[in-house]
Design a protein around this motif. Structure first.
Motif, short mmCIF file in Angstrom:
data_model
loop_
_atom_site.label_atom_id
_atom_site.label_comp_id
_atom_site.label_asym_id
_atom_site.label_seq_id
_atom_site.Cartn_x
_atom_site.Cartn_y
_atom_site.Cartn_z
N UNK A 102 -49.64 4.03 -36.79
CA UNK A 102 -48.76 5.21 -36.53
C UNK A 102 -47.32 5.12 -37.02
N UNK A 103 -46.79 3.96 -37.30
CA UNK A 103 -45.53 3.74 -37.65
C UNK A 103 -45.35 4.15 -38.95
N UNK A 104 -46.09 4.18 -39.94
CA UNK A 104 -46.15 4.72 -41.08
C UNK A 104 -45.92 6.39 -41.25
N UNK A 105 -47.03 6.77 -40.54
CA UNK A 105 -46.92 8.49 -40.48
C UNK A 105 -45.68 8.79 -39.78
N UNK A 106 -45.22 8.11 -38.88
CA UNK A 106 -43.85 8.55 -38.08
C UNK A 106 -42.76 8.40 -38.91
N UNK A 107 -43.01 7.28 -39.67
CA UNK A 107 -41.74 7.04 -40.75
C UNK A 107 -41.58 8.07 -41.79
N UNK A 108 -42.64 8.61 -42.36
CA UNK A 108 -42.76 9.63 -43.07
C UNK A 108 -42.05 10.93 -42.55
N UNK A 109 -42.62 11.23 -41.28
CA UNK A 109 -42.03 12.24 -40.51
C UNK A 109 -40.56 12.42 -40.26
N UNK A 110 -40.08 11.13 -40.22
CA UNK A 110 -38.71 10.89 -39.73
C UNK A 110 -38.00 10.87 -41.15
N UNK A 111 -38.64 10.72 -42.11
CA UNK A 111 -37.67 10.88 -43.56
C UNK A 111 -37.89 12.60 -43.71
N UNK A 112 -38.99 13.31 -43.67
CA UNK A 112 -39.01 14.58 -43.99
C UNK A 112 -38.06 15.37 -42.93
N UNK A 113 -37.87 14.96 -41.76
CA UNK A 113 -36.86 15.41 -40.77
C UNK A 113 -35.49 15.19 -41.29
N UNK A 114 -35.34 14.16 -41.95
CA UNK A 114 -34.11 13.95 -42.65
C UNK A 114 -33.90 14.90 -43.59
N UNK A 115 -34.67 15.51 -44.43
CA UNK A 115 -34.53 16.68 -45.25
C UNK A 115 -34.21 17.95 -44.46
N UNK A 116 -34.73 18.22 -43.33
CA UNK A 116 -34.51 19.36 -42.58
C UNK A 116 -33.15 19.41 -42.04
N UNK A 117 -32.76 18.39 -41.60
CA UNK A 117 -31.45 18.28 -40.71
C UNK A 117 -30.22 18.16 -41.72
N UNK A 118 -30.85 17.60 -43.03
CA UNK A 118 -29.58 17.77 -44.19
C UNK A 118 -29.57 18.78 -44.80
N UNK A 119 -30.24 19.83 -44.61
CA UNK A 119 -29.85 21.00 -45.19
C UNK A 119 -30.57 21.13 -46.78
N UNK A 120 -31.60 20.27 -47.09
CA UNK A 120 -32.07 20.30 -48.40
C UNK A 120 -32.66 21.44 -48.88
N UNK A 121 -33.11 22.13 -47.72
CA UNK A 121 -34.00 23.43 -48.24
C UNK A 121 -33.40 24.39 -48.69
N UNK A 122 -31.85 24.35 -48.28
CA UNK A 122 -30.94 25.47 -48.92
C UNK A 122 -31.02 25.76 -50.49
N UNK A 177 -33.56 9.15 -46.09
CA UNK A 177 -33.77 7.85 -45.60
C UNK A 177 -33.00 7.44 -44.72
N UNK A 178 -31.48 7.48 -44.82
CA UNK A 178 -30.66 7.06 -43.85
C UNK A 178 -30.75 7.82 -42.54
N UNK A 179 -30.95 9.01 -42.70
CA UNK A 179 -31.08 10.01 -41.61
C UNK A 179 -32.34 9.57 -40.86
N UNK A 180 -33.50 9.28 -41.56
CA UNK A 180 -34.77 8.89 -40.95
C UNK A 180 -34.54 7.70 -40.11
N UNK A 181 -34.02 6.64 -40.85
CA UNK A 181 -33.83 5.23 -39.75
C UNK A 181 -33.13 5.50 -38.73
#
Length: 451
Positions: free
Chosen positions: A88-108, A168-172
């Motif tokens: 489960x941690x591997x999937x959660x780790x990917x989710x955390x990384x992708x969440x970092x893209x959301x909060x980082x405003x990378x989709x702008x 990565x940094x946001x995810x961890x």
């Protein structure tokens, strides 16, 4: 070559608009898997300051290893990634990384890409997913996993190395705040690292859209090594859910012989039995499938998903009447999960017994109260309303279905019929006017009605 279309236990092929299908993607829905992914993601979303209910999670039917965020707070995960992830941690780790893209405003950066026609097409695809995914059909199963991703889509969703490092940094940070080890994220990145020497065509899409660097891997390895959570594991319950999710996905996307090889009779775990039951079911072997399912129910009598599988198997084999009882129990145990109630309504309709029509309608109304964009619920409601003699409601329901599945001409036609049959000024009649306006903005209702 496409595999034989199969009926699934609430793993539904999504009826997507043609613009989505043109991108070579299909989506699946399954109550059990969606619930598992929600349990994975919720602590991460909360740690990131996001409303967990405000982030949509979509499961892409594709055996390549990939995940991405797009179109706002929408997280897409390939079935291939879920099958590849051993913990489960591997999937959660990917989710955390992708969440970092959301909060980082990378989709702008999307807005800058709108100058390109291909980007507009991609955005249209993503925008259509929200409505399309809700159109899970209980009478159609998943087909073969559709091939790869459009090159334009890959380029559009690709992130820079700086953005990857930031995510990565946001995810961890989110993982640590949630009390979850970043080891899973590290292990996932180490898996990708082994693909660097492969040709671009042979690499998984995640590798191509999320550039990997030695510095990124080293950062994660150092972070895990110095973390007090490095050896922490999520609950045993999540590990069991993970095993069942993988077993279900594997069995539904592989031939019986492959499933029995991966989950042999010697595997007496619940996940192993689950996979074999599905394998027999897919191979039209009713007796062994039901025998295993009954054994699973005996072990876990309050598990809604085993009852759901039993009901789906019976319905698929033409035993709609017998399917009702397990599906009613599954609906109760799952607190009225929309996809399961949809399946129950389908079984009631398939009996051909008009005494079930009111109950079927009640279940469909329950589905639509939580998922108004569920196209199949509108289609079944049209059938029920028609059998009940409610012609106006039947026409309106058919109009809703046609609108959700992209057939504007049919939506306009059925809305005209609803306009003629419903009481003027009623809520249903006003909705028909909305559909007419949406399909005929020039003010000429019904001009596109079928001849």
């Amino acid at each position: 070559m496409l595999r034989r279309i199969i009926t699934l236990t609430a793993i539904f092929l999504v009826a997507l608009p043609s613009t989505v299908l043109a991108q070579g993607r299909s989506f699946i829905r399954d109550t059990e898997i969606e619930e598992t992914l929600r349990l994975y993601a919720t602590p991460i979303f909360k740690a990131a300051g996001l409303d967990p209910n405000g982030v949509s999670i979509y499961i892409v039917s594709d055996n390549s290893l990939n995940a991405f965020v797009a179109g706002g707070q929408k997280l897409f995960i390939n079935t291939g990634l879920l099958l590849k992830a051993e913990t489960p941690e591997q999937v959660i780790g990917v989710m955390a990384h992708e969440t970092g893209h959301i909060t980082g405003g990378h989709l702008s950066r999307v807005h800058d890409q709108l100058r390109n026609a291909s980007a507009i097409s991609i955005l249209s695809t993503i925008a259509g997913v929200a409505a399309g995914v809700a159109a899970g059909r209980s009478d159609v199963g998943t087909a073969a996993i559709l091939g790869g991703q459009n090159i334009a889509t890959r380029n559009f969703l690709a992130y820079s190395r700086t953005q990857e490092s930031s995510a990565d940094q946001a995810g961890v940070k989110y993982l640590t705040a949630a009390g979850i080890s970043a080891r899973g994220m590290m292990e996932f990145m180490e898996t990708l690292e082994g693909q660097e020497l492969l040709s671009t065509a042979s690499q998984d899409p995640y590798m191509r859209s999320h550039p990997l660097t030695t510095e990124r891997v080293e950062f994660l390895e150092n972070y895990v090594a110095n973390s007090t959570l490095k050896d922490a594991k999520v609950s045993d319950d999540l590990y069991e859910r993970h095993a069942r999710m993988r077993a279900k996905l594997y069995a539904f996307t592989n031939q019986k012989q492959n499933t029995l090889r991966t989950y042999p009779e010697s595997d007496t775990s619940v996940a192993g039995q689950y996979a074999r039951a599905i394998a027999y079911y897919q191979n039209s072997e009713l007796a062994p499938a039901l025998e295993i399912i009954e054994n699973l129910i005996a072990v876990e009598p309050n598990n809604p998903y085993f009852e759901e599988l039993k009901g789906q198997v019976l319905l698929e084999f033409g035993k709609a009447q017998e399917a009702i009882a397990p599906l009613e129990k599954s609906t109760e145990l799952s607190n009225g999960a929309p996809l399961i109630r949809l399946l129950l309504a389908h079984a009631m309709i398939e009996t051909g017994d008009n005494s079930y029509l009111e109950a079927a309608k009640t279940n469909l109304m329950g589905v639509l109260s939580r998922e108004r964009g569920n196209a199949s619920a509108w289609r079944f409601r049209a059938i029920v309303e028609n059998r009940l003699g409610n012609e106006g409601e039947a026409s309106l329901s058919q109009a809703e279905y046609s609108l959700l599945t992209g057939d504007r001409q049919a939506a306009s036609y059925h809305a005209v019929q609803a306009d003629r049959k419903l009481d003027k000024g009623s809520a249903a009649w006003l909705r028909a006017q909305d559909i007419l306006q949406a399909t005929n903005p020039d003010g000429k209702p019904g001009k596109d009605a079928p001849k």
